[in-house]
Design a protein around this motif. Structure first.
Motif, PDB file in Angstrom:
ATOM      1  N   ASN A  86       0.838  -1.190   0.000  1.00  0.00           N
ATOM      2  CA  ASN A  86       0.000   0.000   0.000  1.00  0.00           C
ATOM      3  C   ASN A  86       0.880   1.249   0.000  1.00  0.00           C
ATOM      4  O   ASN A  86       1.641   1.474   0.935  1.00  0.00           O
ATOM      5  N   LYS A  87       0.788   2.081  -1.050  1.00  0.00           N
ATOM      6  CA  LYS A  87       1.645   3.269  -1.188  1.00  0.00           C
ATOM      7  C   LYS A  87       0.852   4.563  -1.034  1.00  0.00           C
ATOM      8  O   LYS A  87       1.305   5.616  -1.421  1.00  0.00           O
ATOM      9  N   LYS A  88      -0.344   4.517  -0.474  1.00  0.00           N
ATOM     10  CA  LYS A  88      -1.161   5.727  -0.333  1.00  0.00           C
ATOM     11  C   LYS A  88      -0.520   6.715   0.640  1.00  0.00           C
ATOM     12  O   LYS A  88      -0.551   7.911   0.428  1.00  0.00           O
ATOM     13  N   GLY A  89       0.062   6.253   1.699  1.00  0.00           N
ATOM     14  CA  GLY A  89       0.716   7.134   2.678  1.00  0.00           C
ATOM     15  C   GLY A  89       1.929   7.816   2.079  1.00  0.00           C
ATOM     16  O   GLY A  89       2.214   8.992   2.339  1.00  0.00           O
ATOM     17  N   PHE A  90       2.693   7.101   1.252  1.00  0.00           N
ATOM     18  CA  PHE A  90       3.873   7.685   0.617  1.00  0.00           C
ATOM     19  C   PHE A  90       3.483   8.806  -0.342  1.00  0.00           C
ATOM     20  O   PHE A  90       4.114   9.858  -0.386  1.00  0.00           O
ATOM     21  N   PHE A 120       0.843  10.680  -0.183  1.00  0.00           N
ATOM     22  CA  PHE A 120       0.389  11.814   0.623  1.00  0.00           C
ATOM     23  C   PHE A 120       1.578  12.606   1.168  1.00  0.00           C
ATOM     24  O   PHE A 120       1.618  13.838   1.071  1.00  0.00           O
ATOM     25  N   VAL A 121       2.562  11.958   1.720  1.00  0.00           N
ATOM     26  CA  VAL A 121       3.757  12.628   2.265  1.00  0.00           C
ATOM     27  C   VAL A 121       4.521  13.329   1.144  1.00  0.00           C
ATOM     28  O   VAL A 121       4.999  14.451   1.310  1.00  0.00           O
ATOM     29  N   GLU A 122       4.619  12.681   0.000  1.00  0.00           N
ATOM     30  CA  GLU A 122       5.301  13.293  -1.136  1.00  0.00           C
ATOM     31  C   GLU A 122       4.559  14.553  -1.593  1.00  0.00           C
ATOM     32  O   GLU A 122       5.173  15.582  -1.878  1.00  0.00           O
ATOM     33  N   SER A 123       3.244  14.504  -1.643  1.00  0.00           N
ATOM     34  CA  SER A 123       2.440  15.673  -2.045  1.00  0.00           C
ATOM     35  C   SER A 123       2.611  16.824  -1.052  1.00  0.00           C
ATOM     36  O   SER A 123       2.755  17.989  -1.450  1.00  0.00           O
TER      37      SER A 123
END
Length: 166
Positions: free
Chosen positions: A2-6, A8-11
Motif C-alpha cells: 500500500n503506497k497511499k501514505g507515501f 500523501f507525504v510526497e504531495s
C-alpha cells in the motif's frame, strides 16, 4: 503493498517546497520594489548638483560649512548660510527646498543622547531620519565620520532627499 501514505507525504513535501519558493520570490520582489521607490525619491542628480553648488558658493566666499547646520526658509537669515547667499529665502522658494542640512557625524546625529541633551527627533523629521539611516556613516577606515550636505525638497506633494559627501 500500500503506497497511499507515501503519495500523501510526497504531495505535502512538494507543496511545502512550492510555498517556500513562492514566499522567497515574493519577499525578493518586495525588496526590489521598495529599493526602486527609494531611488525615485532619493539622490536625484539635479538635487545633488544644487547641494554641490550651494556648498561651493560657501567655499568660494570663505564661509565653508564646517559646523552642523539645519537651515530652512524660516531661519536661514539667522544662520551663516545668509553670509553665503544674499537672499537665501528666495533660494528655498525657487528650488522647493525645505531644509539645507550639514552633518559632520551621521552616527551622532541619529543617537538620542540624553546626557548631551540631543534628540534626533527634535532636530529632524521622521523622513529625514529614515534617509540618514541609508547613508554611509564612516570612511573606509571605519573610524573617521563622513561629513554630508543634505537637502530635503518638497515637490508635488512628495518629499525628495539628496546628499553629497563633503
Amino acid at each position: 503493498m500500500n503506497k497511499k501514505g507515501f503519495v500523501f507525504v510526497e504531495s505535502v513535501t512538494v507543496l511545502i517546497i512550492v510555498a517556500l519558493a513562492l514566499t522567497m520570490s515574493l519577499s525578493s520582489y518586495d525588496l526590489l520594489a521598495s529599493k526602486s521607490k527609494q531611488r525615485k525619491y532619493y539622490d536625484t542628480p539635479s538635487d545633488k548638483y544644487l547641494l554641490w553648488t550651494v556648498n561651493e558658493m560657501g567655499n568660494k566666499t570663505g564661509v565653508s560649512y564646517q559646523s552642523n547646520l539645519v537651515a530652512s526658509k524660516d531661519n536661514c537669515d539667522t544662520t551663516y548660510m545668509n553670509d553665503v547667499i544674499s537672499d537665501c529665502k528666495q533660494l528655498f522658494s525657487d528650488t522647493n527646498m525645505i531644509y539645507f542640512i550639514i552633518i559632520n557625524d551621521i552616527e551622532k546625529a541619529l543617537t538620542n543622547n540624553q546626557s548631551e541633551n540631543y534628540y534626533a527627533t527634535k532636530v529632524y523629521d521622521n523622513g529625514t531620519i529614515e534617509y540618514l539611516k541609508t547613508l554611509k556613516k564612516y570612511q573606509d577606515d571605519d573610524t573617521t565620520p563622513i561629513n554630508y550636505a543634505i537637502g530635503v525638497f518638497y515637490r508635488k506633494g512628495k518629499y525628495y532627499y539628496a546628499s553629497i559627501m563633503l
